[in-house]
Design an enzyme around this catalytic site. Structure first.
Site, short mmCIF file in Angstrom:
data_model
loop_
_atom_site.label_atom_id
_atom_site.label_comp_id
_atom_site.label_asym_id
_atom_site.label_seq_id
_atom_site.Cartn_x
_atom_site.Cartn_y
_atom_site.Cartn_z
N ASP A 67 31.77 -20.38 13.80
CA ASP A 67 33.12 -20.83 13.05
C ASP A 67 34.26 -21.65 13.25
O ASP A 67 33.60 -22.62 13.76
CB ASP A 67 33.67 -19.19 13.18
CG ASP A 67 34.16 -18.48 14.94
OD1 ASP A 67 33.55 -19.82 15.84
OD2 ASP A 67 34.10 -18.19 15.10
N ASP A 136 38.29 -7.98 21.30
CA ASP A 136 38.42 -6.90 21.12
C ASP A 136 37.02 -5.63 20.20
O ASP A 136 36.77 -5.66 19.32
CB ASP A 136 39.16 -6.96 19.75
CG ASP A 136 38.75 -7.85 18.77
OD1 ASP A 136 38.07 -8.76 19.22
OD2 ASP A 136 39.38 -8.54 17.32
N HIS A 138 34.89 -8.30 19.58
CA HIS A 138 34.34 -9.36 17.99
C HIS A 138 32.96 -10.51 18.45
O HIS A 138 33.08 -11.08 18.96
CB HIS A 138 35.51 -9.89 17.54
CG HIS A 138 36.31 -10.94 17.72
ND1 HIS A 138 37.21 -11.50 17.50
CD2 HIS A 138 35.42 -11.86 19.15
CE1 HIS A 138 37.65 -12.69 18.14
NE2 HIS A 138 36.81 -13.29 19.10
P1 PGA Z 1 36.96 -16.87 24.88
O1 PGA Z 1 36.19 -16.45 23.30
O2 PGA Z 1 35.48 -17.59 25.06
O3 PGA Z 1 38.29 -18.12 24.11
O4 PGA Z 1 37.02 -15.74 26.07
C1 PGA Z 1 35.86 -15.58 22.79
C2 PGA Z 1 35.61 -15.15 21.33
O5 PGA Z 1 36.82 -14.39 21.45
O6 PGA Z 1 34.44 -14.82 20.97
#
Ligand code: PGA
Length: 260
Positions: A67, A136, A138
């Site tokens: 993304d 959350d 995702h």
């Molecule tokens: P993070 O993000 O590795 O910074 O915790 C993970 C995500 O939101 O997919």
């Protein structure tokens, strides 16, 4: 789904790097799906170390990132282009023309998304897709409610994600609201999934993803539909798993299991 629980983030990262290195040793022209965020940093550090100290070769590797934020160019320090360059690509020998990251500044997002999907197929599909998980639940920017069949597309970020990301931006209003992201359906087509999670703040999302119902409200739960999904977590991130003892029992006894 195979859940592996490690005492520390470092150990989890080293074992994840081992999965990638084993793949490259058997398939030097593998296609890797890359993720950003704080979670895979230890994995990238370990892969860089293996490249520098053990000669792990990336010269035939192709990559696709999950993304990118809409509106941020590759030179923006919060863009995922920048993140990947600084934390991984500039330290290894992947040919720049083999690197694919969704564009956050294209003039036609719809056409770009179609091209991205086509390009993954042309390159033979993704061998291992690295994934983090949002608080959350995702994966990539597939926020709660995203179709489990979704493809690469524009997505409006959830408030929770914007809040989680705000720490990286000078002002809350600078946090992008839109992203371009591979879909859950796109991700499920990778031959292998490797989801990493560490820390107490991921424990609930991990439990929902691994043991809860498969639901678009927790897009990481779609991993349950994949025939070869690895979930690597540290102790903290595993702390809400009901079947934790069972996963550890399997992990402990796996070396003795019949190989064929
Ligand atoms: P993070 O993000 O590795 O910074 O915790 C993970 C995500 O939101 O997919």
């Amino acid at each position: 789904m195979e859940v592996m629980i490690y005492p520390t983030y470092e150990e989890m990262s080293r074992e994840a790097a081992r999965v990638i290195a084993d793949l490259l040793n058997t398939k030097p022209n593998a296609v890797l799906g890359m993720a950003t965020g704080s979670t895979p940093l230890g994995l990238y550090r370990e892969l860089v170390r293996m490249h520098k100290e053990e000669g792990l070769d990336f010269s035939r590797v192709t990559t696709f990132n999950l993304d990118e934020y809409v509106g941020l160019g590759p030179q923006h320090e919060q863009s995922y282009h920048w993140f990947m360059h600084e934390n991984f690509f500039k330290h290894v020998n992947i040919p720049p023309q083999h690197i694919h990251i969704p564009s956050g500044t294209t003039s036609n997002y719809h056409a770009f998304c179609e091209w991205y999907e086509k390009r993954i197929t042309e390159c033979g599909g993704i061998d291992v897709q690295i994934l983090g998980i949002g608080s959350d639940g995702h994966i990539a920017f597939n926020e709660p409610g995203s179709s489990l069949m979704s493809r690469t597309r524009l997505k409006t970020l959830a408030r929770q994600t914007i809040e989680d990301n705000a720490r990286f931006f000078a002002r809350p209003e600078d946090v992008p609201i839109y992203a371009i992201t591979m879909g859950v359906g796109t991700i499920l087509e990778a031959r292998r999934l490797l989801l990493l999670a560490n820390g107490k703040n991921k424990a609930r999302a991990v439990a929902q993803a691994v043991e809860g119902p498969v639901t678009s409200m927790i897009t990481a739960s779609a991993l349950q539909l994949h025939p070869d999904a690895l979930v690597f977590v540290d102790h903290d991130a595993a702390s809400q798993l009901q079947m934790r003892d069972y996963y550890m029992w399997i992990q402990q006894n796996k070396p003795g299991a019949p190989k064929t």
